[in-house]
Scaffold this motif. Structure first.
Motif, PDB file in Angstrom:
ATOM      1  N   LEU A 192       0.834  -1.194   0.000  1.00 43.58           N
ATOM      2  CA  LEU A 192       0.000   0.000   0.000  1.00 43.58           C
ATOM      3  C   LEU A 192       0.869   1.244   0.000  1.00 43.58           C
ATOM      4  N   LEU A 193       0.570   2.160  -0.904  1.00 44.78           N
ATOM      5  CA  LEU A 193       1.296   3.425  -0.946  1.00 44.78           C
ATOM      6  C   LEU A 193       0.747   4.369   0.123  1.00 44.78           C
ATOM      7  N   LEU A 194       1.633   5.147   0.695  1.00 42.94           N
ATOM      8  CA  LEU A 194       1.229   6.106   1.718  1.00 42.94           C
ATOM      9  C   LEU A 194       0.189   7.073   1.163  1.00 42.94           C
ATOM     10  N   LYS A 195       0.355   7.479  -0.086  1.00 41.06           N
ATOM     11  CA  LYS A 195      -0.592   8.440  -0.653  1.00 41.06           C
ATOM     12  C   LYS A 195      -1.988   7.843  -0.783  1.00 41.06           C
ATOM     13  N   ASP A 196      -2.092   6.505  -0.947  1.00 39.50           N
ATOM     14  CA  ASP A 196      -3.414   5.882  -0.997  1.00 39.50           C
ATOM     15  C   ASP A 196      -4.102   5.953   0.364  1.00 39.50           C
ATOM     16  N   ALA A 197      -3.340   5.796   1.435  1.00 40.08           N
ATOM     17  CA  ALA A 197      -3.914   5.941   2.772  1.00 40.08           C
ATOM     18  C   ALA A 197      -4.387   7.376   2.998  1.00 40.08           C
ATOM     19  N   VAL A 198      -3.617   8.346   2.520  1.00 38.70           N
ATOM     20  CA  VAL A 198      -3.995   9.751   2.656  1.00 38.70           C
ATOM     21  C   VAL A 198      -5.250  10.057   1.846  1.00 38.70           C
ATOM     22  N   LEU A 199      -5.318   9.544   0.625  1.00 38.98           N
ATOM     23  CA  LEU A 199      -6.489   9.775  -0.214  1.00 38.98           C
ATOM     24  C   LEU A 199      -7.729   9.110   0.380  1.00 38.98           C
ATOM     25  N   ALA A 200      -7.541   7.969   1.039  1.00 39.11           N
ATOM     26  CA  ALA A 200      -8.667   7.277   1.672  1.00 39.11           C
ATOM     27  C   ALA A 200      -9.211   8.091   2.836  1.00 39.11           C
ATOM     28  N   THR A 201      -8.333   8.539   3.724  1.00 37.15           N
ATOM     29  CA  THR A 201      -8.801   9.249   4.920  1.00 37.15           C
ATOM     30  C   THR A 201      -9.327  10.642   4.616  1.00 37.15           C
ATOM     31  N   SER A 202      -8.936  11.212   3.476  1.00 33.36           N
ATOM     32  CA  SER A 202      -9.369  12.570   3.140  1.00 33.36           C
ATOM     33  C   SER A 202     -10.545  12.605   2.172  1.00 33.36           C
TER      34      SER A 202
END
Length: 299
Positions: free
Chosen positions: A125-135
């Motif tokens: 999992l890319l960090l940016k995918d986690a950021v896009l998910a939470t935002s």
């Protein structure tokens, strides 16, 4: 997030980079982006400037009805910022460790992305995918698809269940601490002193509600219209009280206090962003000495 980014950039200016001061960072929604910037060892003054001067390009608010019917796509400016600060870094490869909550939409399942679990599972999992998910705020941005724990789901804003992720961070810190003392600095994005029921127009309505049935209906409508805010603030307050009871002086909460209403989620005007960054600076100035002492208790 501009006020929180200002507070943390001032902290870095007067001490050392945040990635050197914290072993674990956590953030929900816009806080997920700020936490990710710390975990990738980015310059937080540059992150603040991105919020301050280019925030109007991140999110467009067309009103609740149009947002609900036609959620906007992510802006090119936001994608550019993600690339600049986070790049293609995998969640398992960051330092310090990070925690980001998001909600799996169709399953209605609370999900907590952590670098610890990503390392254990060798997740890609890319960090940016986690950021896009939470935002992915409902009625503002579409859900974001990501694979986690062997399952692919569509995720939306983690604020739906963890607007204040400090308690989740505490539980994660206990797994990582290996007997070390845990201290938590929690930085909020701002709340209004006028938002409580007491001494507000709602309080006056409450005193009138027993006199008139139409007034009662109006009062109930006002409560309902602000229900999401009440739920989020109530949950955040519960987290703060729990950690104060659990950690005592080893927990500190910084929460910028607006004089009036908190600016809307899509605070895109120059005036709104300017007010928020100034409030972040004032909050830092007020609590500067206590924060520096809190982070360096043996100094």
């Amino acid at each position: 997030g501009v006020s929180a980014a200002r507070i943390l950039s001032e902290l870095e200016e007067e001490s050392s980079p945040c990635h050197e001061q914290f072993d674990l960072v956590a953030g929900t929604s816009t806080g997920g982006f700020i936490a990710a910037a710390v975990a990738t060892q980015s310059d937080l003054s540059a992150v603040h400037d991105t919020y301050r001067f280019y925030g109007d390009a991140f999110l467009k608010d067309r009103g609740m009805t149009l947002n609900a019917l036609y959620p906007v796509e992510r802006s090119a400016a936001f994608d550019t910022s993600l690339t600049a600060y986070i790049g293609e870094r995998k969640l398992r490869d960051v330092a310090p460790d990070i925690l980001i909550p998001a909600l799996a939409l169709k399953e209605a399942k609370a999900t907590v992305f952590t670098s610890r679990k990503a390392k254990a599972d060798t997740s890609d999992l890319l960090l940016k995918d986690a950021v896009l998910a939470t935002s992915a705020a409902p009625m503002y941005l579409p859900p974001h698809e990501a694979e986690w724990g062997g399952e692919t789901s569509e995720y939306v804003d983690g604020g739906l269940f963890a607007n204040n992720p400090a308690l989740l961070a505490y539980l994660e810190a206990k797994r990582l601490a290996d007997g070390r003392e845990i201290r938590i600095l929690s930085v909020g994005t701002g709340r209004s002193g006028a938002q409580s029921l007491k001494d507000s127009v709602w309080d006056k309505m409450y005193n009138l509600r027993r006199r008139s049935d139409p007034t009662t209906r109006l009062y109930n409508a006002m409560i309902f219209s602000n229900l999401p805010h009440l739920l989020m603030e109530g949950g955040s307050s519960a987290v703060n009280q729990t950690l104060e009871d659990e950690l005592g002086p080893r927990f500190m909460r910084l929460e910028p206090q607006f004089d009036g209403d908190v600016p809307p989620l899509a605070a895109t005007s120059e005036k709104e962003r300017g007010s928020m960054t100034e409030l972040g600076f004032q909050t830092w100035q007020t609590h500067r000495t206590s924060v520096l002492s809190f982070l360096n208790p043996r100094a």
